[in-house]
Design an enzyme around this catalytic site. Structure first.
Site, PDB file in Angstrom:
ATOM      1  N   LYS A  22     147.454 154.581   9.221  1.00 15.11           N
ATOM      2  CA  LYS A  22     147.095 153.926   8.267  1.00 15.11           C
ATOM      3  C   LYS A  22     145.759 153.205   8.458  1.00 15.11           C
ATOM      4  CE  LYS A  22     150.018 150.164   7.001  1.00 15.11           C
ATOM      5  NZ  LYS A  22     148.989 148.973   6.679  1.00 15.11           N
ATOM      6  N   SER A  23     145.398 152.511   9.515  1.00 15.44           N
ATOM      7  CA  SER A  23     144.294 151.682   9.726  1.00 15.44           C
ATOM      8  C   SER A  23     143.107 152.632   9.695  1.00 15.44           C
ATOM      9  CB  SER A  23     144.382 151.045  11.230  1.00 15.44           C
ATOM     10  OG  SER A  23     145.226 150.009  11.047  1.00 15.44           O
ATOM     11  N   GLY A  94     147.178 144.309   3.273  1.00 15.32           N
ATOM     12  CA  GLY A  94     146.316 143.161   3.841  1.00 15.32           C
ATOM     13  C   GLY A  94     145.091 143.786   4.378  1.00 15.32           C
ATOM     14  N   GLN A 169     141.565 142.902  11.178  1.00 12.10           N
ATOM     15  CA  GLN A 169     141.225 142.671   9.949  1.00 12.10           C
ATOM     16  C   GLN A 169     139.964 141.560   9.801  1.00 12.10           C
ATOM     17  OE1 GLN A 169     144.809 141.970   7.650  1.00 12.10           O
ATOM     18  NE2 GLN A 169     145.597 143.977   8.115  1.00 12.10           N
ATOM     19  N   ASP A 320     152.464 145.531  15.168  1.00  9.70           N
ATOM     20  CA  ASP A 320     153.126 145.824  14.200  1.00  9.70           C
ATOM     21  C   ASP A 320     154.517 146.533  14.806  1.00  9.70           C
ATOM     22  OD1 ASP A 320     151.293 145.187  12.558  1.00  9.70           O
ATOM     23  OD2 ASP A 320     150.692 147.172  12.113  1.00  9.70           O
ATOM     24  N   ARG A 393     158.010 148.126   7.270  1.00 11.44           N
ATOM     25  CA  ARG A 393     158.393 148.356   8.656  1.00 11.44           C
ATOM     26  C   ARG A 393     159.791 147.777   9.058  1.00 11.44           C
ATOM     27  NH1 ARG A 393     154.019 150.442  10.420  1.00 11.44           N
ATOM     28  NH2 ARG A 393     151.854 149.813   9.780  1.00 11.44           N
TER      29      ARG A 393
HETATM   30  C1  S3P Z   1     145.439 146.005  10.805  1.00 10.91           C
HETATM   31  C2  S3P Z   1     145.455 144.989  11.584  1.00 10.91           C
HETATM   32  C3  S3P Z   1     146.343 144.309  12.062  1.00 10.91           C
HETATM   33  C4  S3P Z   1     147.930 144.906  11.670  1.00 10.91           C
HETATM   34  C5  S3P Z   1     147.756 145.597  10.405  1.00 10.91           C
HETATM   35  C6  S3P Z   1     146.681 146.688  10.339  1.00 10.91           C
HETATM   36  C7  S3P Z   1     144.069 146.901  10.653  1.00 10.91           C
HETATM   37  O1  S3P Z   1     146.530 143.186  11.132  1.00 10.91           O
HETATM   38  O2  S3P Z   1     148.845 144.247  11.734  1.00 10.91           O
HETATM   39  O3  S3P Z   1     148.972 146.615  10.029  1.00 10.91           O
HETATM   40  O4  S3P Z   1     144.263 147.846  10.176  1.00 10.91           O
HETATM   41  O5  S3P Z   1     142.880 146.100  10.946  1.00 10.91           O
HETATM   42  P1  S3P Z   1     145.776 141.728  11.716  1.00 10.91           P
HETATM   43  O6  S3P Z   1     144.245 142.088  11.766  1.00 10.91           O
HETATM   44  O7  S3P Z   1     146.344 140.830  10.922  1.00 10.91           O
HETATM   45  O8  S3P Z   1     146.175 141.666  13.139  1.00 10.91           O
END
Ligand code: S3P
Length: 432
Positions: A22-23, A94, A169, A320, A393
């Protein structure tokens, strides 16, 4: 409301193809959109979150073709996005909101981002503070430090930012704004978070690097850039999605699963280290590397697990996966302690809360703490009705717990798995 009924099972056997990370899928669309040329993405995750990212960039004039076997992103260059004529709908995502803030901060047009109820209650001050100190103009429309966010044009300067949280993020938002700044940008975080942005931006031609300090803190650095250039991206399987089936293979008696093409980037693979510490039987096969992102096939066999302590700098590498680790711990012999994970409170739900309440309802011996949870393993789980609270999740974690419960389990609002793993229930059914 959609509901899934899950029966206990034994002897899970077979091979599983894990959907794209996903990231990395989000980043491929974002960076492809602001690069020159056509970025080709294979094994893209067509989950709701990544589709939100596609939708937002289409609204800013980017032609993104979804072909059966790949995605083509016809990039507009760093300064080629156009003003959207409606609110950018970030859905439940997010990553879309926070990373895109860094890009929008560098545009010469005004935009507004808004999402669903969960997204619009998640903290955004963590990106507004550093981006606004770079010269961005980001405001929370309801003045509550949450989305909807309005981003107005500003002139960006490089900064040296000490982030209070280890968050990819936050780091990525700052690095992306750094592309548009008039000087160098540094972000230091208390522990190294996932580094997909640094790896992928470098392949697109950005001058970006990172340094892990001896005290465990980490600094990422980026120089302003004239243009990025389109790439071919092969998205590895998502270790966060593989985690459900790793747990299923370890916990369901008689199981043996071959989980193929899993991304094992060390900044993401903390769960594998924890499995090893708990005594899991996992063999790595067919190790490869694509675009700096290592992958392997994982052969997972039913194992007798024991408790462990999880704390400190490993936490961002498995943040996660903590809810599924809690289920593994509930089935392990002895005590598992999870600390330094207060970030769980600001995910799609407060995952300290949603994990402990649901696991307690199944009979698990787990207590929440301020920054994690303590689990006493070895208590049999029983079937109940699980409230996913629309957290993808949580729905998947308790679908796996249901496999080892003494009777049937009902998962409420189970369709929310579409956010990151639309074929989750089909894959689970096929293995049974
Ligand atoms: C992500 C970073 C993580 C993770 C999220 C995806 C990303 O969040 O929990 O599911 O793709 O950069 P945080 O940056 O808030 O830790």
């Amino acid at each position: 409301m959609s509901v899934k009924i899950i029966q206990p099972t034994s002897n899970l056997r077979g091979e599983i193809q894990i959907p794209g990370d996903k990231s990395i899928s989000h980043r491929s669309i974002m960076f492809g959109s602001i690069a020159l040329g056509t970025t080709e993405v294979t094994h893209f995750l067509e989950g709701a979150d990544c589709l939100s990212t596609i939708d937002c960039f289409r609204k800013m004039g980017v032609n993104i073709e979804q072909l059966p076997d790949r995605i083509l992103v016809h990039g507009k260059g760093l300064h080629g996005l156009t003003a959207p004529n409606e609110t950018l709908n970030v859905g439940n995502s997010g990553t879309t909101t926070r990373l895109m803030s860094g890009i929008l901060a560098g545009q010469d047009f005004t935009s507004v981002m808004s999402g669903d109820d969960s997204l619009n209650s998640r903290p955004m001050r963590r990106i507004m503070t550093p981006l606004n100190s770079m010269g961005a103009h980001i405001t929370s429309i309801h003045n509550n430090n949450c989305a909807p966010l309005k981003v107005e044009p500003g002139t960006l300067h490089g900064i040296n930012y000490q982030s209070p949280v280890a968050s990819a993020q936050v780091k990525s938002a700052i690095l992306l704004a750094g592309l548009y700044a008039d000087g160098e940008t540094f972000v230091t975080e208390p522990a190294l978070s996932r580094n997909h942005t640094e790896l992928m931006l470098k392949s697109f031609g950005a001058d970006v690097s990172s340094l892990l300090h001896t005290d465990g803190t980490a600094t990422a650095y980026i120089k302003p850039c004239q243009e990025l250039y389109a790439q071919q991206i092969q998205v590895p399987g998502d270790i966060s999605s593989a985690a459900y089936f790793i747990a299923a293979g370890l916990l369901v008696p008689g199981s043996e699963l071959l989980i193929q093409n899993v991304g094992i980037n060390p900044t993401r693979a903390g769960i594998l280290k924890v499995c090893q510490d708990m005594g899991a039987d996992i063999t790595y096969l067919n190790e490869k590397n694509a675009g700096g992102e290592p992958t392997a096939d994982l052969l997972v066999r039913y194992s007798h697990l024991h408790g462990t302590t999880i704390e400190g700098s490993i936490i961002p590498t498995l943040i996660d996966e903590i809810p599924i680790i809690a289920v593994m711990a509930a089935c392990a012999e002895g005590t598992t302690i999870i600390k330094d994970a207060a970030e769980l409170k600001v995910k799609e739900t407060n995952r300290i809360d949603t994990t402990t309440k649901n696991l307690q309802a199944m009979g698990g011996n787990i207590i929440p703490t301020d920054d994690g949870m303590i689990i006493e393993g070895g208590v049999p789980l029983h079937g109940v009705t699980i409230q996913s609270h629309l957290d993808h999740r949580i729905a998947m974690v308790f679908s796996i717990a249901a496999l080892i419960a003494t009777d049937e389990t009902q998962i409420n609002d189970s369709q929310c798995v579409d956010v990151s793993y639309p074929e989750f229930y089909t894959t689970l059914e096929r293995l049974r």
